[in-house]
Write an enzyme that holds these catalytic residues in place. Sequence first.
Site, PDB file in Angstrom:
ATOM      1  N   ASP A  41      -7.415  18.554  16.978  1.00  0.00           N
ATOM      2  CA  ASP A  41      -6.415  19.460  16.430  1.00  0.00           C
ATOM      3  C   ASP A  41      -6.910  20.902  16.484  1.00  0.00           C
ATOM      4  O   ASP A  41      -8.099  21.177  16.306  1.00  0.00           O
ATOM      5  CB  ASP A  41      -6.142  19.050  14.976  1.00  0.00           C
ATOM      6  CG  ASP A  41      -5.065  19.872  14.321  1.00  0.00           C
ATOM      7  OD1 ASP A  41      -3.930  19.875  14.828  1.00  0.00           O
ATOM      8  OD2 ASP A  41      -5.363  20.517  13.294  1.00  0.00           O
ATOM      9  N   GLU A  93      -6.171  20.656  21.570  1.00  0.00           N
ATOM     10  CA  GLU A  93      -4.893  21.328  21.376  1.00  0.00           C
ATOM     11  C   GLU A  93      -5.125  22.839  21.377  1.00  0.00           C
ATOM     12  O   GLU A  93      -5.701  23.382  20.440  1.00  0.00           O
ATOM     13  CB  GLU A  93      -4.246  20.912  20.054  1.00  0.00           C
ATOM     14  CG  GLU A  93      -2.917  21.612  19.802  1.00  0.00           C
ATOM     15  CD  GLU A  93      -2.515  21.629  18.337  1.00  0.00           C
ATOM     16  OE1 GLU A  93      -1.300  21.715  18.072  1.00  0.00           O
ATOM     17  OE2 GLU A  93      -3.392  21.581  17.466  1.00  0.00           O
ATOM     18  N   ASN A 118       0.811  -1.216   0.000  1.00  0.00           N
ATOM     19  CA  ASN A 118       0.000   0.000   0.000  1.00  0.00           C
ATOM     20  C   ASN A 118       0.851   1.276   0.000  1.00  0.00           C
ATOM     21  O   ASN A 118       0.335   2.366   0.238  1.00  0.00           O
ATOM     22  CB  ASN A 118      -0.972   0.016   1.193  1.00  0.00           C
ATOM     23  CG  ASN A 118      -0.264   0.018   2.552  1.00  0.00           C
ATOM     24  OD1 ASN A 118       0.902   0.354   2.656  1.00  0.00           O
ATOM     25  ND2 ASN A 118      -1.000  -0.366   3.589  1.00  0.00           N
ATOM     26  N   ASP A 119       2.139   1.148  -0.291  1.00  0.00           N
ATOM     27  CA  ASP A 119       3.000   2.335  -0.314  1.00  0.00           C
ATOM     28  C   ASP A 119       2.510   3.342  -1.354  1.00  0.00           C
ATOM     29  O   ASP A 119       2.484   4.548  -1.104  1.00  0.00           O
ATOM     30  CB  ASP A 119       4.443   1.952  -0.612  1.00  0.00           C
ATOM     31  CG  ASP A 119       5.115   1.256   0.566  1.00  0.00           C
ATOM     32  OD1 ASP A 119       4.451   1.069   1.608  1.00  0.00           O
ATOM     33  OD2 ASP A 119       6.303   0.895   0.446  1.00  0.00           O
TER      34      ASP A 119
END
Length: 631
Positions: free
Chosen positions: A327, A356, A140-141
């Site tokens: 985030d 965050e 899956n690269d």
Amino acid sequence: MALFTSALTLPVFNCYSSQESSIDVYPPNWWVGMHDSNVELMIYGDDIADDTVTIVNSDVVLREKHALESANYLFVTLDTSKAKAGDVKLRFVDTDGSTRDISYSLQKRRDGSALRKGFGPRDAIYLIAPDRFVNGDKDNDDVEGFIDKADRSLKGGRHGGDIEGIIQHLDYIEALGFTQLWSMPLLENAMDTYSYHGYSTTDYYQIDPRYGTNEDFLMLSRAANKRGIGVIMDMVLNHIGSNHKWMEDTPSNDWINNNSKFIGTTHKRESLHDPHAIKSDIKGFSDGWFVPTMPDLNQRNPHLANYLIQNAIWWVESANLSGIRVDTYSYPDKAFLSDWTNRLISEYPNLNIVGEEWSVNPAITAYWQAGSKRHDDYDSALPSVMDFPLQAAVIKALTNEESWNSGFISIYETLATDFLYGDPNNLVIFPDNHDMSRIYTQLGHDVEKWNMAMSLLLTTRGIPQVFYGTEILMQNEGSEDHGIIRSDFPGGWPSDSKKNAFTGEGLTTDERWAQQRIKQLLQLRKTHPLQFEGSLKHYAPTDGVYTFFREPISTPEGKKNSKVNAPTPNETRGDKIMVILNKEPVDIPLTTYDEMLSSHKTLTRVSDGKSYKTTDTISLPAMSATVYIAH
């Protein structure tokens, strides 16, 4: 820590049609028995906005239907309060009389799902950059249709790490002593370049195929839970990636802030709290974009708000999450943040969520935590905040000379402001993270200072988070580039033959020592959980010596505290943890600490098991961090 380890199956959404056109539905399935029985479906299909909708075969009630500016979106609200688990058939009839049907799945919830135990002060979190940890599946690269291909020579490129690699090395994470796993975002980021970091979402319901599949993510959750490790998901509410299909076909004209045109955020988070602020400064902070490739979402749109709320619930329920990291927490619309967090907590009262808020001002960070004293009547249900003030104080303390107003006094003064927080022991504390230089570099590549920082942060109040590689002194000397900070973990690729942190091969003496020190401190957290759920007591620093204690939490008989786990047979309630940090060689009579040690007779040094009487004088070398158990 209570974890649910029953079998998980990823909900499968099937749509079918009497025509050759497809219909997409978000969320792709839902559950009966939720606290809020309503679910709003975002229906996407060619020219569907003007269709009439009926429910063919279910006790589900169609409550509302809304069309916005786009002809291809329809928002349909279902009431599931009287429904049973099963498939719901929805029929869409166009103005020309043609029909399209879909089968929507309502599922039964996992037993105990609503009362799941979130991460807490007993835990320690391991933070991973998934692209840079382990390449467990080379197939899956590179994925067809995704422009950003794997290239380990590019510091900002994809390197091939994936979910399978994390699964294969959960034993390493468990052996270190971590009980929670937080990965940087794993959702689809179909961006042309720099997609590996995960913060430019292009599909909120799909794992990026270069990391694996949705089922792979559930396999990770199952495998981690079996080892007593919870999974925390990193969620982005503020912005999307510019290649998201919303940018080609926006559901409404106000879906993206600033009319879908780039205007950068001011990053002036203080404007939200400033009694002298003007409205344009507040808007400039909240509505501005981070960069042109991250369109800023307008959460004031109620349908977008519902979409984001339901997406978070969907992942918690589907993947059996123990927590969420949000985030850029303060950047979205402020009222939306209250709604989003309250909805999550209403469904999962014990779930932990950490936001965050990158400010080193404790008054700013404390504002967002539930129970904090604040300057207005804002309704925050957020259980936890990232403790940036303490992180900055630790660096200042260890890089500045000792004097009456510098050195350890930075830590002391920061912790003295804990009265601002609703629950300081539920803050997430950390030496560094994926967005800043590594702690070893921040401290000048000084192993003794690293030890002092890690010893403090793994024993003081709060929930410690450690970035992958910190345990082997990973560093970024000479570069502030995030691609260097997030370097590949040694041993995560077959070609890493010279250095492998999983086996220890090729590690230096210092790196091996640091890895063992992390294990030692995390083991202490496991053997003395009541102390780390308990109170922090510290002595004002004197002559370069800072000493603090962790006392076990106690619950009065006959009363229950839902945030406290019941003790196990191996836990010793009376023990205290004692930590001494010192910069110069020092002889300390332990009677100095009679106020804390008067009921104890012996100390055991954690590093080597050596015992002392509480009447002894101990000699400590310069730049040391020593941890004891007081019996």
